[in-house]
Write an enzyme that holds these catalytic residues in place. Sequence first.
Site, PDB file in Angstrom:
ATOM      1  N   GLY A  17     -24.824  -0.644  -0.572  1.00 19.08           N
ATOM      2  CA  GLY A  17     -24.424  -1.032  -2.228  1.00 19.08           C
ATOM      3  C   GLY A  17     -23.209   0.155  -1.938  1.00 19.08           C
ATOM      4  O   GLY A  17     -22.091  -0.062  -2.468  1.00 19.08           O
ATOM      5  N   SER A 108     -32.849  -8.097   5.696  1.00 18.99           N
ATOM      6  CA  SER A 108     -32.999  -7.245   7.158  1.00 18.99           C
ATOM      7  C   SER A 108     -33.071  -8.596   8.425  1.00 18.99           C
ATOM      8  O   SER A 108     -34.473  -9.272   7.760  1.00 18.99           O
ATOM      9  CB  SER A 108     -33.459  -6.097   7.117  1.00 18.99           C
ATOM     10  OG  SER A 108     -33.790  -5.295   7.943  1.00 18.99           O
ATOM     11  N   SER A 109     -32.610  -8.148   9.407  1.00 23.97           N
ATOM     12  CA  SER A 109     -33.751  -8.351  10.422  1.00 23.97           C
ATOM     13  C   SER A 109     -34.870  -8.388  11.423  1.00 23.97           C
ATOM     14  O   SER A 109     -34.882  -8.826  12.524  1.00 23.97           O
ATOM     15  CB  SER A 109     -32.270  -7.985  11.737  1.00 23.97           C
ATOM     16  OG  SER A 109     -32.409  -6.628  12.536  1.00 23.97           O
ATOM     17  N   CYS A 110     -35.662  -7.631  10.227  1.00 23.26           N
ATOM     18  CA  CYS A 110     -36.633  -7.250  10.492  1.00 23.26           C
ATOM     19  C   CYS A 110     -37.718  -8.856   9.661  1.00 23.26           C
ATOM     20  O   CYS A 110     -38.891  -8.039   9.937  1.00 23.26           O
ATOM     21  CB  CYS A 110     -36.850  -5.236   9.744  1.00 23.26           C
ATOM     22  SG  CYS A 110     -37.547  -5.994   8.447  1.00 23.26           S
ATOM     23  N   TYR A 137     -42.700  -4.160   3.998  1.00 26.06           N
ATOM     24  CA  TYR A 137     -41.424  -4.991   4.106  1.00 26.06           C
ATOM     25  C   TYR A 137     -40.474  -5.641   4.574  1.00 26.06           C
ATOM     26  O   TYR A 137     -39.537  -6.774   3.644  1.00 26.06           O
ATOM     27  CB  TYR A 137     -40.304  -3.309   5.077  1.00 26.06           C
ATOM     28  CG  TYR A 137     -38.488  -3.566   4.879  1.00 26.06           C
ATOM     29  CD1 TYR A 137     -37.877  -3.079   3.495  1.00 26.06           C
ATOM     30  CD2 TYR A 137     -37.804  -4.031   6.020  1.00 26.06           C
ATOM     31  CE1 TYR A 137     -37.421  -3.581   3.384  1.00 26.06           C
ATOM     32  CE2 TYR A 137     -36.288  -4.692   5.325  1.00 26.06           C
ATOM     33  CZ  TYR A 137     -36.085  -3.390   4.175  1.00 26.06           C
ATOM     34  OH  TYR A 137     -34.503  -3.345   4.206  1.00 26.06           O
ATOM     35  N   LYS A 141     -39.222  -8.774   2.148  1.00 24.90           N
ATOM     36  CA  LYS A 141     -37.532  -9.256   1.729  1.00 24.90           C
ATOM     37  C   LYS A 141     -37.806 -10.646   2.697  1.00 24.90           C
ATOM     38  O   LYS A 141     -36.995 -11.985   1.858  1.00 24.90           O
ATOM     39  CB  LYS A 141     -37.223  -8.763   3.480  1.00 24.90           C
ATOM     40  CG  LYS A 141     -36.139  -7.302   2.613  1.00 24.90           C
ATOM     41  CD  LYS A 141     -35.311  -7.284   2.179  1.00 24.90           C
ATOM     42  CE  LYS A 141     -35.169  -6.077   1.482  1.00 24.90           C
ATOM     43  NZ  LYS A 141     -33.878  -5.912   0.766  1.00 24.90           N
ATOM     44  N   PRO A 164     -28.827  -8.870   7.456  1.00 22.81           N
ATOM     45  CA  PRO A 164     -27.558  -8.146   8.658  1.00 22.81           C
ATOM     46  C   PRO A 164     -28.505  -7.195   9.567  1.00 22.81           C
ATOM     47  O   PRO A 164     -29.692  -7.319   9.157  1.00 22.81           O
ATOM     48  CB  PRO A 164     -27.593  -6.427   7.867  1.00 22.81           C
ATOM     49  CG  PRO A 164     -27.528  -7.006   6.081  1.00 22.81           C
ATOM     50  CD  PRO A 164     -28.821  -7.792   6.277  1.00 22.81           C
ATOM     51  N   THR A 165     -28.249  -7.109  11.092  1.00 22.42           N
ATOM     52  CA  THR A 165     -28.485  -6.252  11.331  1.00 22.42           C
ATOM     53  C   THR A 165     -28.820  -5.202  11.697  1.00 22.42           C
ATOM     54  O   THR A 165     -28.881  -4.487   9.628  1.00 22.42           O
ATOM     55  CB  THR A 165     -28.171  -6.657  12.673  1.00 22.42           C
ATOM     56  OG1 THR A 165     -28.819  -6.058  14.275  1.00 22.42           O
ATOM     57  CG2 THR A 165     -26.530  -5.869  13.106  1.00 22.42           C
ATOM     58  N   LEU A 167     -28.368  -1.100  10.749  1.00 21.43           N
ATOM     59  CA  LEU A 167     -27.039  -0.850   9.666  1.00 21.43           C
ATOM     60  C   LEU A 167     -27.009   0.826   9.737  1.00 21.43           C
ATOM     61  O   LEU A 167     -27.946   1.515  10.257  1.00 21.43           O
ATOM     62  CB  LEU A 167     -26.733  -1.299   7.636  1.00 21.43           C
ATOM     63  CG  LEU A 167     -26.410  -2.465   8.028  1.00 21.43           C
ATOM     64  CD1 LEU A 167     -27.137  -2.743   6.782  1.00 21.43           C
ATOM     65  CD2 LEU A 167     -26.443  -3.204   8.784  1.00 21.43           C
ATOM     66  N   HIS A 180     -33.335   6.149   9.658  1.00 26.23           N
ATOM     67  CA  HIS A 180     -32.695   4.984  10.919  1.00 26.23           C
ATOM     68  C   HIS A 180     -32.625   5.886  12.249  1.00 26.23           C
ATOM     69  O   HIS A 180     -32.555   6.970  11.881  1.00 26.23           O
ATOM     70  CB  HIS A 180     -32.253   4.264  10.159  1.00 26.23           C
ATOM     71  CG  HIS A 180     -32.894   2.877   9.387  1.00 26.23           C
ATOM     72  ND1 HIS A 180     -32.810   2.875   8.289  1.00 26.23           N
ATOM     73  CD2 HIS A 180     -33.657   2.476   9.945  1.00 26.23           C
ATOM     74  CE1 HIS A 180     -33.354   1.771   7.754  1.00 26.23           C
ATOM     75  NE2 HIS A 180     -34.194   1.100   8.277  1.00 26.23           N
ATOM     76  N   ASP A 270     -42.481   2.479  19.319  1.00 21.07           N
ATOM     77  CA  ASP A 270     -41.372   1.562  19.477  1.00 21.07           C
ATOM     78  C   ASP A 270     -40.646   1.179  18.581  1.00 21.07           C
ATOM     79  O   ASP A 270     -39.160   0.359  18.820  1.00 21.07           O
ATOM     80  CB  ASP A 270     -41.526   0.907  21.316  1.00 21.07           C
ATOM     81  CG  ASP A 270     -41.288   2.191  22.026  1.00 21.07           C
ATOM     82  OD1 ASP A 270     -40.257   2.859  21.851  1.00 21.07           O
ATOM     83  OD2 ASP A 270     -41.935   1.401  22.970  1.00 21.07           O
TER      84      ASP A 270
HETATM   85  O1  GFB Z   1     -34.057   2.643  13.039  1.00 24.09           O
HETATM   86  P1  GFB Z   1     -35.623   2.481  13.401  1.00 24.09           P
HETATM   87  O2  GFB Z   1     -36.636   4.221  12.575  1.00 24.09           O
HETATM   88  O3  GFB Z   1     -36.131   1.051  13.155  1.00 24.09           O
HETATM   89  O4  GFB Z   1     -36.011   3.131  15.316  1.00 24.09           O
HETATM   90  P2  GFB Z   1     -36.807   0.117  13.617  1.00 24.09           P
HETATM   91  C1  GFB Z   1     -35.347   2.456  15.771  1.00 24.09           C
HETATM   92  C2  GFB Z   1     -36.128   2.514  17.661  1.00 24.09           C
HETATM   93  O5  GFB Z   1     -35.939   3.861  17.095  1.00 24.09           O
HETATM   94  C3  GFB Z   1     -37.708   2.755  17.658  1.00 24.09           C
HETATM   95  C4  GFB Z   1     -36.914   4.853  18.510  1.00 24.09           C
HETATM   96  O6  GFB Z   1     -38.217   2.069  18.569  1.00 24.09           O
HETATM   97  C5  GFB Z   1     -37.997   4.179  17.413  1.00 24.09           C
HETATM   98  O7  GFB Z   1     -39.276   4.388  18.310  1.00 24.09           O
HETATM   99  N1  GFB Z   1     -36.176   6.089  17.904  1.00 24.09           N
HETATM  100  C6  GFB Z   1     -35.862   6.957  18.210  1.00 24.09           C
HETATM  101  C7  GFB Z   1     -36.290   6.970  16.413  1.00 24.09           C
HETATM  102  N2  GFB Z   1     -35.556   8.007  18.357  1.00 24.09           N
HETATM  103  C8  GFB Z   1     -36.116   8.650  16.744  1.00 24.09           C
HETATM  104  C9  GFB Z   1     -35.560   8.677  15.712  1.00 24.09           C
HETATM  105  O8  GFB Z   1     -35.501  10.235  16.401  1.00 24.09           O
HETATM  106  N3  GFB Z   1     -36.003   8.828  14.364  1.00 24.09           N
HETATM  107  C10 GFB Z   1     -36.091   7.206  14.270  1.00 24.09           C
HETATM  108  N4  GFB Z   1     -36.050   6.483  12.884  1.00 24.09           N
HETATM  109  N5  GFB Z   1     -36.505   6.147  14.992  1.00 24.09           N
HETATM  110  C11 GFB Z   1     -36.453  -0.862  10.701  1.00 24.09           C
HETATM  111  C12 GFB Z   1     -37.587  -1.270  10.387  1.00 24.09           C
HETATM  112  O9  GFB Z   1     -36.947  -0.648  12.453  1.00 24.09           O
HETATM  113  O10 GFB Z   1     -34.991  -1.386  11.150  1.00 24.09           O
HETATM  114  C13 GFB Z   1     -37.078  -1.562   9.166  1.00 24.09           C
HETATM  115  O11 GFB Z   1     -38.952   0.268  10.764  1.00 24.09           O
HETATM  116  C14 GFB Z   1     -35.710  -2.098   8.916  1.00 24.09           C
HETATM  117  O12 GFB Z   1     -38.095  -2.771   8.201  1.00 24.09           O
HETATM  118  C15 GFB Z   1     -35.132  -1.344   9.852  1.00 24.09           C
HETATM  119  O13 GFB Z   1     -35.303  -3.572   9.299  1.00 24.09           O
HETATM  120  C16 GFB Z   1     -33.206  -2.242  10.170  1.00 24.09           C
HETATM  121  O14 GFB Z   1     -35.069  -0.786  13.519  1.00 24.09           O
HETATM  122  O15 GFB Z   1     -37.331  -0.377  14.722  1.00 24.09           O
END
Ligand code: GFB
Length: 310
Positions: A17, A108-110, A137, A141, A164-165, A167, A180, A270
Amino acid sequence: MDKASSIFVAGHNGLVGSAILRKLRAAGYSNLITRGRAELDLTRQVATDAFFAEHRPEYVFLAAAKVGGILANNTYRADFIRDNLYIQTNVVDAAHRNGVKKLAFLGSSCIYPKFAPQPMHEDHLLTGILEPTNEPYAVAKIAGIITVDSYRRQYGLNGISLMPTNLYGPGDDFNLQTSHVLSALLRKFHEAKASGAPNVTVWGTGTPRREFLHVDDLADAALHLMLHYDEPGIVNVGVGDDLSIAELAALIRDVVGYEGEIVYDTSKPDGTPRKLLDVSRLHATGWKAQIGLREGIERTYRWFLENPSD
Ligand code: GFB
């Protein structure tokens, strides 16, 4: 939509936003309506409806949502499905009943199946099981997409749904429990460099692949689609290119200038193995992402240094 149209940016304090607001201001839109959560709680139907009845916005960017990284999604499962269902249902219904001319819903792409063919095309929606860590989530969506389409079909609401992918960018969440991956790794490498720590822990195996779009590109696309796109269903918003988490970690280490080791904590999930969007529908509208990943990370790192959070 013209420069004097009244435009409500729902969720203007969030990553998406705030970027849309910056974009609209820079493009000369002057009649922008925003409300912080303390002034207007969009999970409340009566308050949402009263706000729309009073202000009668002509255009709505629905960027208000409960969002977070893999850990937050997996931990606060009830909050993620409840808040998102409430917010989007209240806003779409109020938009319909108060004469909004056009609404853009951000998803979201999820929403795509965990094992969708890659790159993921819009037609892959609802063709397989979802990734468990973000199922609440994603289901919310997906319900938002169907809500927008249903209001379009039954009531003629001019609503579009943008997916969106992953972000990142200025205004991102840098809290390691809720963020993220990209912002988390920027922070981890920065703090490890500052403290002289010998290594940085990256969650999971490093093998999942993700696509990253700078939020200023997303805001540019959202305005473009608001102006030029009028189709039911969804449109992917991404760059069409991805990399592994291990490659991302190496890139961020380089941008930050950290020289220690990277270790993997495989007790952490993962998530989806790969989430690469097919962006042919988006490209056919005449829009393409502009900000390269390294440049975007450098810009985000500068923002992080200038805006210390806690
Ligand atoms: O970005 P992320 O939290 O979300 O994690 P997703 C992406 C990948 O990065 C996963 C790894 O495989 C995580 O295990 N990763 C490695 C980490 N180190 C880290 C860290 O320190 N922090 C985090 N957060 N991840 C989300 C969805 O999925 O993506 C939501 O849960 C949404 O619903 C969003 O769609 C865009 O890409 O896995």
